[in-house]
Design an enzyme around this catalytic site. Structure first.
Site, PDB file in Angstrom:
ATOM      1  N   ASP A   1     -30.969  -9.410 -38.200  1.00 54.12           N
ATOM      2  CA  ASP A   1     -29.778  -9.778 -37.359  1.00 54.12           C
ATOM      3  C   ASP A   1     -29.323  -9.089 -36.176  1.00 54.12           C
ATOM      4  O   ASP A   1     -28.959  -8.033 -36.168  1.00 54.12           O
ATOM      5  CB  ASP A   1     -28.307  -9.963 -38.098  1.00 54.12           C
ATOM      6  CG  ASP A   1     -28.544 -10.759 -39.546  1.00 54.12           C
ATOM      7  OD1 ASP A   1     -28.587 -12.071 -39.503  1.00 54.12           O
ATOM      8  OD2 ASP A   1     -28.803  -9.983 -40.733  1.00 54.12           O
TER       9      ASP A   1
ATOM     10  N   ASP B   1     -34.648  -4.133 -37.676  1.00 48.73           N
ATOM     11  CA  ASP B   1     -33.402  -4.759 -38.017  1.00 48.73           C
ATOM     12  C   ASP B   1     -33.519  -6.212 -38.044  1.00 48.73           C
ATOM     13  O   ASP B   1     -34.534  -6.554 -37.584  1.00 48.73           O
ATOM     14  CB  ASP B   1     -32.108  -4.277 -37.215  1.00 48.73           C
ATOM     15  CG  ASP B   1     -30.883  -4.921 -37.851  1.00 48.73           C
ATOM     16  OD1 ASP B   1     -30.579  -4.846 -38.984  1.00 48.73           O
ATOM     17  OD2 ASP B   1     -30.368  -5.589 -36.901  1.00 48.73           O
TER      18      ASP B   1
ATOM     19  N   ASP C   1     -30.028  -2.900 -33.157  1.00 49.57           N
ATOM     20  CA  ASP C   1     -29.182  -3.429 -32.277  1.00 49.57           C
ATOM     21  C   ASP C   1     -27.744  -2.909 -32.153  1.00 49.57           C
ATOM     22  O   ASP C   1     -26.959  -3.269 -31.188  1.00 49.57           O
ATOM     23  CB  ASP C   1     -29.118  -4.826 -32.123  1.00 49.57           C
ATOM     24  CG  ASP C   1     -28.301  -5.430 -33.658  1.00 49.57           C
ATOM     25  OD1 ASP C   1     -27.128  -5.833 -33.339  1.00 49.57           O
ATOM     26  OD2 ASP C   1     -28.802  -5.201 -34.495  1.00 49.57           O
TER      27      ASP C   1
END
Length: 226
Positions: free
Chosen positions: A14, A12, A173
């Protein structure tokens, strides 16, 4: 799978590779101010981040008491995209340890890519501006295959494009990332410093890492159990 590849490692963007909260929250505050709403500031703005631009803008409108969010959102989403596109890496930087760890993983033979719900053009510019593009075979946004996380097809199509073969491991995240990986049937490492709205332990990823440099060791543990 090529003879030199250890497998496919997808990240991922961000909240995983880069801390983009300052530019996203700053763009949101610019939008709010333009439209006559009170700005959020970094800490409050950070809480709205994590599920794409549309959800960010709609969440901000709800918090500012807008009654018909669906009617108001399209124009504001377009304007936010314009504002944010002009300052993608004004403040955004890789998290501590990211360049060094990516270099080590690349040297180990992992074929790597990025799978994000940020539009592809923006994601490519960020990894290029931050000198990370050298490590990635492919960068995917929701507009790349017209599908977005948590739909596992976005991750699986990214993995196909990377062409690193098995094993496939995803690093993210948030609850969206964990759900995506589980739906795709692959292990997931969750970064503890990102934008998740739920406690990571409750999501039961295969590993939780507090620092990016912990990823190689987490990979070894996961693959040893496979």
């Amino acid at each position: 799978m090529t003879s030199s590849s250890r497998g496919t490692l997808i990240f991922d963007l961000d909240g995983t590779l880069v801390d983009s909260a300052g530019d996203i929250a700053g763009s949101l505050d610019t939008l709010m101010t333009e439209k006559g709403y009170a700005p959020f500031g970094l800490e409050q703005g950070r809480k709205l981040i994590g599920h794409g631009i549309a959800n960010l803008v709609k969440g901000a409108l709800r918090q500012r008491g807008v009654t018909d969010v669906d009617a108001a959102a399209p124009g504001l989403i377009a304007r936010f995209t314009e504002i944010y596109g002009s300052r993608l890496t004004q403040i955004t930087r890789p998290y501590d340890g990211v360049p060094e760890t990516l270099a080590a993983l690349h040297a180990e033979g992992w074929s790597m890519g990025v799978c994000t719900n940020k539009r592809e053009m923006f994601a490519r510019k960020i990894v290029a501006d931050l000198d990370l593009v050298r490590y990635f075979v492919f960068v995917c946004g929701p507009d790349t295959f017209n599908v977005s996380k948590p739909d596992p097809r976005q991750l699986l199509e990214t993995a196909k494009a990377v062409k690193g073969g098995d094993p496939l491991v995803f690093v993210g995240d948030s609850e969206v990332d964990v759900e995506t990986a589980k739906s795709a049937g692959c292990p997931v490492i969750a970064m503890a410093y990102g934008y998740t709205k739920k406690p990571l332990a409750d999501l039961a990823p295969d590993a939780i890492a507090a620092h990016f440099s912990e990823i190689p060791a987490a990979l070894r543990r996961i693959l040893a159990l496979a």
